[in-house]
Design a protein around this motif. Structure first.
Motif, PDB file in Angstrom:
ATOM      1  N   ARG A   1       0.633  -1.296  -0.246  1.00 26.30           N
ATOM      2  CA  ARG A   1      -0.168   0.156  -0.299  1.00 26.30           C
ATOM      3  C   ARG A   1       1.215   1.168   0.057  1.00 26.30           C
ATOM      4  NH1 ARG A   1      -5.216  -0.675   3.730  1.00 26.30           N
ATOM      5  NH2 ARG A   1      -5.771   1.025   2.010  1.00 26.30           N
ATOM      6  N   GLU A   2       1.980   0.982   0.933  1.00 25.61           N
ATOM      7  CA  GLU A   2       2.643   2.002   1.022  1.00 25.61           C
ATOM      8  C   GLU A   2       3.333   2.572  -0.518  1.00 25.61           C
ATOM      9  OE1 GLU A   2       7.284   3.161   2.566  1.00 25.61           O
ATOM     10  OE2 GLU A   2       5.766   2.669   3.828  1.00 25.61           O
ATOM     11  N   LYS A   3       4.004   2.050  -1.403  1.00 28.22           N
ATOM     12  CA  LYS A   3       4.326   1.800  -2.476  1.00 28.22           C
ATOM     13  C   LYS A   3       3.593   2.324  -3.746  1.00 28.22           C
ATOM     14  CE  LYS A   3       6.255  -1.018  -6.599  1.00 28.22           C
ATOM     15  NZ  LYS A   3       6.927   0.184  -7.571  1.00 28.22           N
ATOM     16  N   THR A   4       2.295   1.832  -3.448  1.00 32.25           N
ATOM     17  CA  THR A   4       1.313   2.268  -4.558  1.00 32.25           C
ATOM     18  C   THR A   4       0.122   3.339  -4.476  1.00 32.25           C
ATOM     19  OG1 THR A   4      -0.080   0.489  -3.612  1.00 32.25           O
ATOM     20  CG2 THR A   4       1.280  -0.210  -4.970  1.00 32.25           C
ATOM     21  N   GLY A   5       0.359   3.629  -2.747  1.00 31.65           N
ATOM     22  CA  GLY A   5       0.057   4.793  -2.776  1.00 31.65           C
ATOM     23  C   GLY A   5      -2.389   4.385  -2.433  1.00 31.65           C
ATOM     24  N   ILE A   6      -2.635   3.670  -2.603  1.00 28.96           N
ATOM     25  CA  ILE A   6      -3.360   2.505  -2.300  1.00 28.96           C
ATOM     26  C   ILE A   6      -4.138   3.299  -1.328  1.00 28.96           C
ATOM     27  CG2 ILE A   6      -5.160   0.522  -2.835  1.00 28.96           C
ATOM     28  CD1 ILE A   6      -2.935  -0.755  -4.937  1.00 28.96           C
ATOM     29  N   GLY A   7      -5.374   3.431  -1.244  1.00 33.78           N
ATOM     30  CA  GLY A   7      -6.086   3.687  -0.367  1.00 33.78           C
ATOM     31  C   GLY A   7      -7.363   2.442   0.248  1.00 33.78           C
ATOM     32  N   ASP A   8      -8.479   3.159   0.095  1.00 33.39           N
ATOM     33  CA  ASP A   8      -9.742   2.389  -0.314  1.00 33.39           C
ATOM     34  C   ASP A   8     -10.121   2.212  -1.046  1.00 33.39           C
ATOM     35  OD1 ASP A   8     -10.501   4.564  -1.322  1.00 33.39           O
ATOM     36  OD2 ASP A   8     -12.020   5.487   0.324  1.00 33.39           O
ATOM     37  N   GLN A   9      -9.754   1.975  -2.916  1.00 38.29           N
ATOM     38  CA  GLN A   9     -10.016   1.898  -4.032  1.00 38.29           C
ATOM     39  C   GLN A   9      -8.716   1.629  -4.803  1.00 38.29           C
ATOM     40  OE1 GLN A   9     -12.371   4.664  -6.211  1.00 38.29           O
ATOM     41  NE2 GLN A   9     -13.760   3.605  -5.440  1.00 38.29           N
ATOM     42  N   ALA A  10      -8.864   0.377  -5.201  1.00 38.38           N
ATOM     43  CA  ALA A  10      -7.386  -0.120  -6.012  1.00 38.38           C
ATOM     44  C   ALA A  10      -7.744  -0.606  -7.990  1.00 38.38           C
ATOM     45  CB  ALA A  10      -6.939  -1.424  -5.807  1.00 38.38           C
ATOM     46  N   VAL A  11      -7.307  -0.516  -8.991  1.00 39.30           N
ATOM     47  CA  VAL A  11      -7.747  -0.459 -10.370  1.00 39.30           C
ATOM     48  C   VAL A  11      -6.525  -1.128 -10.572  1.00 39.30           C
ATOM     49  CG1 VAL A  11      -7.794   0.764 -12.128  1.00 39.30           C
ATOM     50  CG2 VAL A  11      -8.095   2.277 -10.221  1.00 39.30           C
ATOM     51  N   PHE A  12      -7.479  -2.383 -11.167  1.00 32.76           N
ATOM     52  CA  PHE A  12      -6.298  -2.876 -12.293  1.00 32.76           C
ATOM     53  C   PHE A  12      -6.481  -3.389 -13.437  1.00 32.76           C
ATOM     54  CE2 PHE A  12      -8.548  -4.791  -7.900  1.00 32.76           C
ATOM     55  CZ  PHE A  12      -7.781  -5.529  -7.713  1.00 32.76           C
TER      56      PHE A  12
END
Length: 167
Positions: free
Chosen positions: A110-121
């Protein structure tokens, strides 16, 4: 025709960091898992440090085995092979999907990507990527360069294969 990763989806990340992999991507992961049978956990590999982009690269078992084979083809005990193998092995994780098609994003992911409450595939044919919505928008709009950097894992493999004349 082999199944490939195609399409784009945005999925919610729950409070525990779990996210559901899109059903079409699950089918590709299942097809790319030798010996997999319905009801078994679906294995896959997440590469966290493929390049400097703020995303995760996800591979089926069969696809990561092809990448491993490229590394194994390099001469043993060379600096290049050790560097590439170390980077891939230490920067990736063998994971499985739960019975609901989910897996947990670690704090590091999550830290590497900055993903919070949503993720894009995002389907990338032989792999898929997982981005934060903001990161995906930036790379899709051209605001973030999409060209791999010189430290891209696969650029390192290509250079080592050329140096040692490995096919």
């Amino acid at each position: 025709m082999a199944l490939r990763f195609r399409g784009e989806w945005t999925h919610k990340v729950d409070a525990k960091g779990r996210v559901s992999v899109p059903a079409p991507f699950r089918r590709v992961l299942e097809a790319g898992a030798p010996g997999w049978q319905s009801g078994d956990p679906v294995p896959f590999v997440v590469v966290k440090n493929q390049d400097s982009q703020p995303c995760l690269n996800v591979y089926s078992v069969a696809e990561i085995e092809l990448i491993d084979d490229e590394i194994y083809a390099l001469p043993r005990f060379t600096e290049e092979r050790d560097r590439i193998a170390r980077r891939l092995a230490s920067g990736s994780a063998n994971l499985t999907l739960d019975e609901n098609g989910r897996f947990g994003l670690t704090a590091e992911m999550r830290e590497k990507t900055g993903i919070g409450d949503q993720a894009v595939f995002s389907g990338m044919v032989e792999r898929f990527q997982i981005w934060s919505p903001e990161g995906f928008e930036a790379v899709s709009s051209g605001a973030m360069p999409s060209e791999p950097d010189p430290e891209n894992l696969f650029e390192l493999i290509r250079a080592a294969k050329a140096k040692y004349n490995v096919q």
